[in-house]
Motif scaffolding. Sequence first.
Motif, PDB file in Angstrom:
ATOM      1  N   GLU A  62       0.828  -1.209   0.000  1.00 22.94           N
ATOM      2  CA  GLU A  62       0.000   0.000   0.000  1.00 22.94           C
ATOM      3  C   GLU A  62       0.863   1.260   0.000  1.00 22.94           C
ATOM      4  OE1 GLU A  62      -2.577  -0.229   3.327  1.00 22.94           O
ATOM      5  OE2 GLU A  62      -3.761  -1.901   2.551  1.00 22.94           O
ATOM      6  N   ASP A  63       2.026   1.216   0.684  1.00 24.35           N
ATOM      7  CA  ASP A  63       2.893   2.388   0.786  1.00 24.35           C
ATOM      8  C   ASP A  63       3.823   2.532  -0.414  1.00 24.35           C
ATOM      9  OD1 ASP A  63       1.779   3.048   3.196  1.00 24.35           O
ATOM     10  OD2 ASP A  63       3.296   2.016   4.396  1.00 24.35           O
ATOM     11  N   ALA A  64       3.905   1.521  -1.280  1.00 26.60           N
ATOM     12  CA  ALA A  64       4.773   1.616  -2.458  1.00 26.60           C
ATOM     13  C   ALA A  64       4.322   2.774  -3.343  1.00 26.60           C
ATOM     14  CB  ALA A  64       4.736   0.303  -3.230  1.00 26.60           C
ATOM     15  N   PRO A  65       5.256   3.495  -3.968  1.00 31.77           N
ATOM     16  CA  PRO A  65       4.885   4.670  -4.773  1.00 31.77           C
ATOM     17  C   PRO A  65       3.838   4.379  -5.834  1.00 31.77           C
ATOM     18  CG  PRO A  65       7.254   4.595  -4.458  1.00 31.77           C
ATOM     19  CD  PRO A  65       6.718   3.306  -3.912  1.00 31.77           C
ATOM     20  N   GLU A  66       3.920   3.199  -6.455  1.00 30.90           N
ATOM     21  CA  GLU A  66       2.970   2.910  -7.526  1.00 30.90           C
ATOM     22  C   GLU A  66       1.543   2.702  -7.020  1.00 30.90           C
ATOM     23  OE1 GLU A  66       5.315  -0.909  -6.656  1.00 30.90           O
ATOM     24  OE2 GLU A  66       5.694   1.240  -6.860  1.00 30.90           O
ATOM     25  N   ASN A  67       1.387   2.473  -5.704  1.00 28.50           N
ATOM     26  CA  ASN A  67       0.052   2.262  -5.134  1.00 28.50           C
ATOM     27  C   ASN A  67      -0.402   3.396  -4.218  1.00 28.50           C
ATOM     28  OD1 ASN A  67      -0.075  -0.310  -6.363  1.00 28.50           O
ATOM     29  ND2 ASN A  67       1.033  -1.231  -4.659  1.00 28.50           N
ATOM     30  N   ASN A  68       0.512   4.330  -3.931  1.00 29.92           N
ATOM     31  CA  ASN A  68       0.198   5.411  -2.995  1.00 29.92           C
ATOM     32  C   ASN A  68      -0.164   6.680  -3.771  1.00 29.92           C
ATOM     33  OD1 ASN A  68       0.162   7.410  -1.022  1.00 29.92           O
ATOM     34  ND2 ASN A  68       1.860   6.511   0.125  1.00 29.92           N
ATOM     35  N   PRO A  69      -1.401   7.161  -3.639  1.00 29.97           N
ATOM     36  CA  PRO A  69      -1.820   8.348  -4.416  1.00 29.97           C
ATOM     37  C   PRO A  69      -1.093   9.627  -4.034  1.00 29.97           C
ATOM     38  CG  PRO A  69      -3.502   7.746  -2.809  1.00 29.97           C
ATOM     39  CD  PRO A  69      -2.495   6.630  -2.803  1.00 29.97           C
ATOM     40  N   SER A 117      -0.212  16.949 -11.188  1.00 28.53           N
ATOM     41  CA  SER A 117      -1.303  17.314 -10.285  1.00 28.53           C
ATOM     42  C   SER A 117      -1.906  16.104  -9.575  1.00 28.53           C
ATOM     43  CB  SER A 117      -2.405  18.056 -11.056  1.00 28.53           C
ATOM     44  OG  SER A 117      -2.934  17.220 -12.076  1.00 28.53           O
ATOM     45  N   ASN A 118      -1.684  14.897 -10.099  1.00 27.32           N
ATOM     46  CA  ASN A 118      -2.191  13.701  -9.398  1.00 27.32           C
ATOM     47  C   ASN A 118      -1.332  12.487  -9.747  1.00 27.32           C
ATOM     48  OD1 ASN A 118      -3.373  12.271 -11.786  1.00 27.32           O
ATOM     49  ND2 ASN A 118      -4.766  14.037 -11.805  1.00 27.32           N
ATOM     50  N   HIS A 119      -1.597  11.424  -9.014  1.00 30.03           N
ATOM     51  CA  HIS A 119      -0.811  10.191  -9.117  1.00 30.03           C
ATOM     52  C   HIS A 119      -0.964   9.529 -10.487  1.00 30.03           C
ATOM     53  CE1 HIS A 119      -0.196   5.802  -8.459  1.00 30.03           C
ATOM     54  NE2 HIS A 119       0.792   6.205  -7.684  1.00 30.03           N
ATOM     55  N   THR A 120      -2.156   9.520 -11.021  1.00 25.90           N
ATOM     56  CA  THR A 120      -2.415   8.865 -12.301  1.00 25.90           C
ATOM     57  C   THR A 120      -1.640   9.517 -13.436  1.00 25.90           C
ATOM     58  OG1 THR A 120      -4.636   8.250 -11.537  1.00 25.90           O
ATOM     59  CG2 THR A 120      -4.229   8.162 -13.909  1.00 25.90           C
ATOM     60  N   GLU A 121      -1.613  10.849 -13.439  1.00 28.24           N
ATOM     61  CA  GLU A 121      -0.878  11.565 -14.477  1.00 28.24           C
ATOM     62  C   GLU A 121       0.620  11.274 -14.387  1.00 28.24           C
ATOM     63  OE1 GLU A 121      -3.926  15.398 -14.730  1.00 28.24           O
ATOM     64  OE2 GLU A 121      -1.955  15.602 -13.783  1.00 28.24           O
ATOM     65  N   ALA A 122       1.148  11.248 -13.173  1.00 22.74           N
ATOM     66  CA  ALA A 122       2.576  10.966 -12.995  1.00 22.74           C
ATOM     67  C   ALA A 122       2.913   9.555 -13.484  1.00 22.74           C
ATOM     68  CB  ALA A 122       2.964  11.131 -11.532  1.00 22.74           C
ATOM     69  N   ALA A 123       2.033   8.589 -13.184  1.00 26.40           N
ATOM     70  CA  ALA A 123       2.267   7.215 -13.627  1.00 26.40           C
ATOM     71  C   ALA A 123       2.301   7.136 -15.154  1.00 26.40           C
ATOM     72  CB  ALA A 123       1.182   6.298 -13.074  1.00 26.40           C
ATOM     73  N   LEU A 124       1.395   7.863 -15.813  1.00 27.14           N
ATOM     74  CA  LEU A 124       1.372   7.871 -17.267  1.00 27.14           C
ATOM     75  C   LEU A 124       2.622   8.539 -17.832  1.00 27.14           C
ATOM     76  CD1 LEU A 124      -0.122   7.285 -19.900  1.00 27.14           C
ATOM     77  CD2 LEU A 124      -1.351   9.454 -19.613  1.00 27.14           C
ATOM     78  N   PRO A 147       6.619  11.473  -1.052  1.00 27.98           N
ATOM     79  CA  PRO A 147       5.214  11.752  -1.369  1.00 27.98           C
ATOM     80  C   PRO A 147       4.846  13.180  -1.003  1.00 27.98           C
ATOM     81  CG  PRO A 147       5.343  10.554   0.697  1.00 27.98           C
ATOM     82  CD  PRO A 147       6.763  10.662   0.176  1.00 27.98           C
ATOM     83  N   MET A 148       3.801  13.681  -1.617  1.00 30.95           N
ATOM     84  CA  MET A 148       3.297  15.007  -1.264  1.00 30.95           C
ATOM     85  C   MET A 148       2.526  14.915   0.051  1.00 30.95           C
ATOM     86  SD  MET A 148       4.203  17.279  -3.460  1.00 30.95           S
ATOM     87  CE  MET A 148       2.991  18.598  -3.236  1.00 30.95           C
ATOM     88  N   PRO A 149       2.582  15.939   0.894  1.00 31.05           N
ATOM     89  CA  PRO A 149       1.802  15.922   2.143  1.00 31.05           C
ATOM     90  C   PRO A 149       0.305  15.835   1.833  1.00 31.05           C
ATOM     91  CG  PRO A 149       3.443  17.674   2.173  1.00 31.05           C
ATOM     92  CD  PRO A 149       3.415  17.147   0.770  1.00 31.05           C
ATOM     93  N   PRO A 150      -0.458  15.115   2.656  1.00 31.86           N
ATOM     94  CA  PRO A 150      -1.901  15.026   2.417  1.00 31.86           C
ATOM     95  C   PRO A 150      -2.548  16.413   2.395  1.00 31.86           C
ATOM     96  CG  PRO A 150      -1.208  13.433   4.073  1.00 31.86           C
ATOM     97  CD  PRO A 150      -0.029  14.318   3.817  1.00 31.86           C
ATOM     98  N   GLY A 151      -3.406  16.642   1.429  1.00 34.81           N
ATOM     99  CA  GLY A 151      -4.103  17.920   1.325  1.00 34.81           C
ATOM    100  C   GLY A 151      -3.322  19.024   0.671  1.00 34.81           C
ATOM    101  N   ALA A 152      -2.095  18.758   0.224  1.00 31.11           N
ATOM    102  CA  ALA A 152      -1.276  19.803  -0.406  1.00 31.11           C
ATOM    103  C   ALA A 152      -1.889  20.210  -1.742  1.00 31.11           C
ATOM    104  CB  ALA A 152       0.154  19.300  -0.623  1.00 31.11           C
ATOM    105  N   VAL A 153      -1.968  21.509  -1.969  1.00 24.87           N
ATOM    106  CA  VAL A 153      -2.555  22.048  -3.197  1.00 24.87           C
ATOM    107  C   VAL A 153      -1.556  23.005  -3.834  1.00 24.87           C
ATOM    108  CG1 VAL A 153      -4.446  23.355  -4.211  1.00 24.87           C
ATOM    109  CG2 VAL A 153      -4.888  21.860  -2.262  1.00 24.87           C
ATOM    110  N   SER A 154      -1.371  22.905  -5.131  1.00 21.48           N
ATOM    111  CA  SER A 154      -0.474  23.811  -5.843  1.00 21.48           C
ATOM    112  C   SER A 154      -1.075  24.117  -7.208  1.00 21.48           C
ATOM    113  CB  SER A 154       0.923  23.202  -5.996  1.00 21.48           C
ATOM    114  OG  SER A 154       0.847  21.951  -6.631  1.00 21.48           O
ATOM    115  N   THR A 155      -0.543  25.140  -7.840  1.00 20.54           N
ATOM    116  CA  THR A 155      -1.074  25.611  -9.119  1.00 20.54           C
ATOM    117  C   THR A 155      -0.272  25.051 -10.272  1.00 20.54           C
ATOM    118  OG1 THR A 155      -1.716  27.684  -8.037  1.00 20.54           O
ATOM    119  CG2 THR A 155      -1.660  27.666 -10.456  1.00 20.54           C
ATOM    120  N   PRO A 156      -0.925  24.533 -11.305  1.00 18.95           N
ATOM    121  CA  PRO A 156      -0.188  24.021 -12.466  1.00 18.95           C
ATOM    122  C   PRO A 156       0.599  25.126 -13.160  1.00 18.95           C
ATOM    123  CG  PRO A 156      -2.455  23.218 -12.468  1.00 18.95           C
ATOM    124  CD  PRO A 156      -2.366  24.264 -11.399  1.00 18.95           C
ATOM    125  N   LEU A 157       1.727  24.766 -13.730  1.00 22.08           N
ATOM    126  CA  LEU A 157       2.542  25.716 -14.472  1.00 22.08           C
ATOM    127  C   LEU A 157       1.853  26.083 -15.793  1.00 22.08           C
ATOM    128  CD1 LEU A 157       6.107  24.118 -14.127  1.00 22.08           C
ATOM    129  CD2 LEU A 157       5.250  26.129 -12.926  1.00 22.08           C
TER     130      LEU A 157
END
Length: 229
Positions: A62-69, A117-124, A147-157
């Motif tokens: 569950e904590d592996a990067p590929e499974n952790n959002p 901006s999210n885990h799915t995009e990074a995986a792709l 990993p990013m801290p839970p709830g962290a929000v940032s603006t796309p470039l």
Amino acid sequence: MIKDAQNAINDLNGRWLGTRQIRCNWATKGATNGEDRQTSDSKSVPDLTSNLSEDVKDKANEDAPENNPLYRTVYVGNLSHEVTQNVLHHLFYSLGAGAIEEVRVQYGKGFGFVRYSNHTEAALAIQLGNGRIVGGKPIKCSWGNKPMPPGAVSTPLPPPAASSFTDSDIITYERAMALNRMASAQALLHAQAEQLKQAPPMGMGAGASQAMYDGSYPNIDTQQQLMYY
């Protein structure tokens, strides 16, 4: 019969069978005595250990990067030294994997990071970018180690500035600029070395130095000149 059974218990109890010690006692209905309960408990120990091991494995998966959002950063390795943040931004933007929030290049170390901006995009992006040729070298993409801290929000470039040059053109330009800077530095060192060669020896003026090269010494008669030779 009872006496024979008791004798057998007395003779065999405590003896060794291979590497294990034999324990003999009267059997009781329902196996309610302490030794039977202990045997039953000892049988359950491997099962408990096995369950704990499976739980640990599940937690690690569950904590592996590929499974952790919370993992949203792509590590980009094997970069040429000429690759800039702008080049890396252009490359990953062209993949169309998603919204890029940050691009960083560790100059001189051959690696950088691209955060999505999210885990799915990074995986792709890892899947699409791995092995791409940049600056004559295949890049290696994998998950960032934080990993990013839970709830962290940032603006796309914003999208990178439009350019008629390809990534290869930009890298070639950066390499040419680096070579020009190196040639300029070498020319400056050469000029400084020539100035040092032409400088007069310490303690003599320019006229005295020129006189030494010309073979004449002002205000010194011929006999004194011969002494110097």
